[in-house]
Design a protein around this motif. Structure first.
Motif, PDB file in Angstrom:
ATOM      1  N   GLU A  44       3.594  -5.870   8.204  1.00 30.51           N
ATOM      2  CA  GLU A  44       2.554  -6.548   7.427  1.00 30.51           C
ATOM      3  C   GLU A  44       1.190  -6.290   8.074  1.00 30.51           C
ATOM      4  N   THR A  45       0.433  -5.444   7.420  1.00 33.70           N
ATOM      5  CA  THR A  45      -0.829  -4.955   7.984  1.00 33.70           C
ATOM      6  C   THR A  45      -1.883  -6.054   8.125  1.00 33.70           C
ATOM      7  N   SER A  46      -1.763  -7.120   7.328  1.00 37.16           N
ATOM      8  CA  SER A  46      -2.779  -8.175   7.407  1.00 37.16           C
ATOM      9  C   SER A  46      -2.607  -9.052   8.642  1.00 37.16           C
ATOM     10  N   ALA A  75      -0.546 -10.829   3.309  1.00 34.91           N
ATOM     11  CA  ALA A  75      -1.247 -10.409   2.088  1.00 34.91           C
ATOM     12  C   ALA A  75      -0.481  -9.361   1.272  1.00 34.91           C
ATOM     13  N   PHE A  76       0.197  -8.436   1.957  1.00 35.92           N
ATOM     14  CA  PHE A  76       0.861  -7.380   1.193  1.00 35.92           C
ATOM     15  C   PHE A  76       2.198  -7.840   0.615  1.00 35.92           C
ATOM     16  N   GLY A  77       2.815  -8.797   1.257  1.00 35.69           N
ATOM     17  CA  GLY A  77       3.993  -9.429   0.662  1.00 35.69           C
ATOM     18  C   GLY A  77       3.559 -10.192  -0.587  1.00 35.69           C
ATOM     19  N   ASN A  78       2.449 -10.906  -0.473  1.00 38.59           N
ATOM     20  CA  ASN A  78       1.950 -11.650  -1.632  1.00 38.59           C
ATOM     21  C   ASN A  78       1.601 -10.694  -2.775  1.00 38.59           C
ATOM     22  N   ARG A  79       1.109  -9.507  -2.400  1.00 37.86           N
ATOM     23  CA  ARG A  79       0.769  -8.535  -3.434  1.00 37.86           C
ATOM     24  C   ARG A  79       2.021  -8.140  -4.222  1.00 37.86           C
ATOM     25  N   TRP A  80       3.139  -7.983  -3.527  1.00 35.71           N
ATOM     26  CA  TRP A  80       4.368  -7.579  -4.232  1.00 35.71           C
ATOM     27  C   TRP A  80       4.765  -8.643  -5.267  1.00 35.71           C
ATOM     28  N   SER A 127       0.029   8.531  -6.475  1.00 38.14           N
ATOM     29  CA  SER A 127      -0.644   7.228  -6.467  1.00 38.14           C
ATOM     30  C   SER A 127      -0.600   6.736  -5.033  1.00 38.14           C
ATOM     31  N   SER A 128      -1.334   5.694  -4.745  1.00 36.37           N
ATOM     32  CA  SER A 128      -1.151   5.100  -3.417  1.00 36.37           C
ATOM     33  C   SER A 128       0.132   4.258  -3.454  1.00 36.37           C
ATOM     34  N   GLY A 129       0.503   3.685  -2.329  1.00 34.79           N
ATOM     35  CA  GLY A 129       1.791   3.004  -2.204  1.00 34.79           C
ATOM     36  C   GLY A 129       2.016   1.877  -3.199  1.00 34.79           C
ATOM     37  N   THR A 130       0.951   1.202  -3.590  1.00 30.82           N
ATOM     38  CA  THR A 130       1.085   0.075  -4.522  1.00 30.82           C
ATOM     39  C   THR A 130       1.830   0.498  -5.789  1.00 30.82           C
ATOM     40  N   GLY A 131       1.591   1.731  -6.215  1.00 30.26           N
ATOM     41  CA  GLY A 131       2.261   2.234  -7.421  1.00 30.26           C
ATOM     42  C   GLY A 131       3.770   2.196  -7.281  1.00 30.26           C
ATOM     43  N   LEU A 132       4.272   2.657  -6.154  1.00 29.28           N
ATOM     44  CA  LEU A 132       5.736   2.683  -5.984  1.00 29.28           C
ATOM     45  C   LEU A 132       6.305   1.303  -5.658  1.00 29.28           C
ATOM     46  N   LEU A 133       5.470   0.409  -5.115  1.00 27.76           N
ATOM     47  CA  LEU A 133       5.936  -0.985  -4.951  1.00 27.76           C
ATOM     48  C   LEU A 133       6.175  -1.559  -6.348  1.00 27.76           C
ATOM     49  N   GLU A 134       5.265  -1.210  -7.272  1.00 27.52           N
ATOM     50  CA  GLU A 134       5.402  -1.656  -8.657  1.00 27.52           C
ATOM     51  C   GLU A 134       6.670  -1.062  -9.282  1.00 27.52           C
ATOM     52  N   THR A 139       6.542   4.206   1.118  1.00 26.98           N
ATOM     53  CA  THR A 139       5.423   4.346   2.047  1.00 26.98           C
ATOM     54  C   THR A 139       4.259   5.104   1.406  1.00 26.98           C
ATOM     55  N   SER A 140       3.125   5.088   2.112  1.00 25.08           N
ATOM     56  CA  SER A 140       1.891   5.753   1.657  1.00 25.08           C
ATOM     57  C   SER A 140       1.506   6.840   2.640  1.00 25.08           C
ATOM     58  N   SER A 141       0.688   7.765   2.174  1.00 25.34           N
ATOM     59  CA  SER A 141       0.313   8.912   3.007  1.00 25.34           C
ATOM     60  C   SER A 141      -0.708   8.594   4.094  1.00 25.34           C
ATOM     61  N   GLN A 142      -1.529   7.559   3.855  1.00 33.21           N
ATOM     62  CA  GLN A 142      -2.738   7.390   4.686  1.00 33.21           C
ATOM     63  C   GLN A 142      -2.557   6.537   5.950  1.00 33.21           C
ATOM     64  N   LYS A 143      -1.293   6.296   6.324  1.00 32.62           N
ATOM     65  CA  LYS A 143      -1.082   5.438   7.509  1.00 32.62           C
ATOM     66  C   LYS A 143      -0.413   6.258   8.605  1.00 32.62           C
ATOM     67  N   ALA A 144       0.826   5.905   8.943  1.00 28.45           N
ATOM     68  CA  ALA A 144       1.438   6.546  10.120  1.00 28.45           C
ATOM     69  C   ALA A 144       1.823   8.006   9.896  1.00 28.45           C
ATOM     70  N   VAL A 199      12.066  -2.216   0.532  1.00 26.99           N
ATOM     71  CA  VAL A 199      11.273  -2.436   1.752  1.00 26.99           C
ATOM     72  C   VAL A 199       9.966  -1.655   1.695  1.00 26.99           C
ATOM     73  N   ASP A 200       8.879  -2.358   2.000  1.00 25.46           N
ATOM     74  CA  ASP A 200       7.547  -1.750   2.092  1.00 25.46           C
ATOM     75  C   ASP A 200       7.356  -1.287   3.536  1.00 25.46           C
ATOM     76  N   THR A 201       7.345   0.034   3.722  1.00 21.12           N
ATOM     77  CA  THR A 201       7.100   0.570   5.069  1.00 21.12           C
ATOM     78  C   THR A 201       5.772   1.332   5.072  1.00 21.12           C
ATOM     79  N   VAL A 202       4.842   0.857   4.232  1.00 22.73           N
ATOM     80  CA  VAL A 202       3.567   1.564   4.042  1.00 22.73           C
ATOM     81  C   VAL A 202       2.854   1.802   5.370  1.00 22.73           C
ATOM     82  N   SER A 203       2.818   0.785   6.231  1.00 16.28           N
ATOM     83  CA  SER A 203       2.048   0.985   7.462  1.00 16.28           C
ATOM     84  C   SER A 203       2.937   1.196   8.693  1.00 16.28           C
TER      85      SER A 203
HETATM   86  C1  LIG Z   1       1.883  -3.188   4.281  1.00 23.54           C
HETATM   87  C2  LIG Z   1       1.129  -2.604   3.136  1.00 23.54           C
HETATM   88  N1  LIG Z   1       1.701  -2.588   1.934  1.00 23.54           N
HETATM   89  C3  LIG Z   1       1.087  -2.054   0.876  1.00 23.54           C
HETATM   90  C4  LIG Z   1      -0.179  -1.529   0.974  1.00 23.54           C
HETATM   91  C5  LIG Z   1      -0.819  -0.928  -0.207  1.00 23.54           C
HETATM   92  O1  LIG Z   1      -0.760   0.457  -0.089  1.00 23.54           O
HETATM   93  P1  LIG Z   1      -1.765   1.425  -0.828  1.00 23.54           P
HETATM   94  O2  LIG Z   1      -3.144   1.035  -0.396  1.00 23.54           O
HETATM   95  O3  LIG Z   1      -1.338   2.775  -0.372  1.00 23.54           O
HETATM   96  O4  LIG Z   1      -1.561   1.212  -2.296  1.00 23.54           O
HETATM   97  C6  LIG Z   1      -0.828  -1.530   2.208  1.00 23.54           C
HETATM   98  C7  LIG Z   1      -2.187  -0.989   2.349  1.00 23.54           C
HETATM   99  O5  LIG Z   1      -2.871  -1.211   3.312  1.00 23.54           O
HETATM  100  C8  LIG Z   1      -0.143  -2.066   3.321  1.00 23.54           C
HETATM  101  O6  LIG Z   1      -0.711  -2.066   4.518  1.00 23.54           O
END
Ligand SMILES: Cc1ncc(COP(=O)(O)O)c(C=O)c1O
Length: 360
Positions: free
Chosen positions: A135-137, A85-90, A60-67, A184-189, A161-165
């Motif tokens: 925080e990517t936003s 925005a991504f903190g708010n998403r959590w 899954s993308s990172g959101t799955g493991l944040l969940e 973390t997610s695959s599509q960033k660093a 800790v979200d280290t996605v980006s």
């Molecule tokens: C800091 C951060 N957290 C979470 C996510 C969500 O990750 P994903 O799109 O891999 O589910 C992103 C995506 O841009 C992000 O930048």
């Protein structure tokens, strides 16, 4: 359509060698061959993350493991420290899963300070806390070293800790910091295509999860760990075999070709380069001391049309990102992560200067 070179904060440009590995012929996922691959990748990830904790891979993308993290470890209540925005998403994830959670939202552009963490944790109300490292936003990179000192005083709290980006571009010494779940997610660093995420999980987080009744099914952390630890590096359902081959290849290069220290230093240097450019022609959106080493968020002090700029860049074969959500047109973002070199950024910024007539 011609390919545009991506300077957006994910998905990033993927190197041809990694793309080639994505087309490796399939193997069965209940084979020793698969176990070997997953084990090898896990070991390399432990090196990258400076941890002895087991690694969960998820198709899954990172959101799955944040969940997974917030749902599977909260017994009492979670506190989400958000800086964008991504903190708010959590926090939204917690709400969507019926997980009791509160949110502290910092003013965008600023990082979380230790006193805020201390204030919340000392109430004794929380057994889980989440922090977005990068925080990517907003282009804010929280100072996790500073925050770790506070977390050490609250051993009953599972720290996620979200280290996605950031993971793969910035040093995150998971065990030294005491991070319980690092996602973390695959599509960033890491420089892979999107569709794979991974997390390290501490013994403390694992023990906590045993007391959580409804952990869901696909993201049941204990089930995912069981397949790693008791079933010889397997995955409960079908894993993303293609991504895992590509990750194995990418990690080999990260660890043994470029080397971790050199990679982190390259990210730091190109970030510094983009920041000084941003300050020369515009302004940094985040407070300088929280400025990210993987993505720079720039305040649109010249009131340019970011949309037009990106359209013109597209004609020249490049793409940057507009501001996120409410920051659209007020800011724009340039990513500098994964395999980007200084020369790539020089080329991009040269085009931006030319299009906008800067320095003319
Ligand atoms: C800091 C951060 N957290 C979470 C996510 C969500 O990750 P994903 O799109 O891999 O589910 C992103 C995506 O841009 C992000 O930048």
């Amino acid at each position: 359509m011609a390919h545009k070179k991506l300077f957006i904060p994910g998905p990033v440009e993927v190197d041809q060698g990694v793309l080639n590995k994505m087309s490796t012929p399939m193997i069965g996922h209940r084979t020793a061959e698969w176990s070997d691959l997953q084990r090898r990748v896990s070991r390399k990830l432990q090196t990258l993350m400076y941890t002895g904790n087991p690694i969960i891979l998820s198709a899954s993308s990172g959101t799955g493991l944040l969940e997974m993290a917030i749902r599977c470890t909260t017994v009492k209540r979670a506190i989400v420290f958000s800086v964008g925005a991504f903190g708010n998403r959590w926090h939204a994830i917690a709400e969507g899963n019926g997980v009791p959670a509160d949110k502290y939202e910092e003013q965008w552009g600023r990082g979380i300070t230790p006193d805020v963490v201390e204030r919340y944790l000392s109430t004794g109300k929380y057994d889980v806390a989440t922090v977005t490292h990068n925080e990517t936003s907003t282009g804010v990179m929280n100072n996790v070293e500073e925050l770790a000192e506070v977390f050490r005083k609250f051993p009953e709290v599972v720290w996620c800790v979200d280290t996605v980006s950031s993971l793969g571009g910035v040093k995150i010494p998971v065990d030294e910091l005491g991070i319980d779940i690092c996602v973390t997610s695959s599509q960033k660093a890491l420089g892979l295509p999107p569709g794979l995420s991974l997390a390290s999980v501490s013994q403390k987080a694992k023990e906590r999860a045993t007391g959580v009744k409804n952990r869901g099914y696909y993201f049941d952390m204990l089930q995912l760990l069981k397949y790693v630890e008791e079933r010889n590096f397997q995955y409960p359902s079908t894993p993303s075999i293609s991504h895992t081959y590509a990750l194995d290849f990418a990690l080999e290069r990260i660890l043994n070709q470029e080397g971790l220290e050199a990679r982190f230093e390259r990210h730091r240097q190109i970030a510094e380069y983009v920041r000084s450019w941003a300050k020369q022609y515009f302004a940094l959106f985040p407070e300088q001391k929280y400025a990210s080493d993987t993505v720079t968020c720039i305040s649109n002090t010249r009131a340019i049309s970011v949309k037009d700029l990106n359209n013109k860049l597209a004609e020249r074969g490049f793409a940057i990102s507009n501001g996120y959500g409410e920051l659209k047109e007020k800011t724009f973002r340039i990513a500098h992560m994964a395999e980007m070199q200084k020369a790539d950024l020089e080329e991009l910024l040269g085009h931006i200067e030319d299009i906008l007539g800067l320095g003319a």
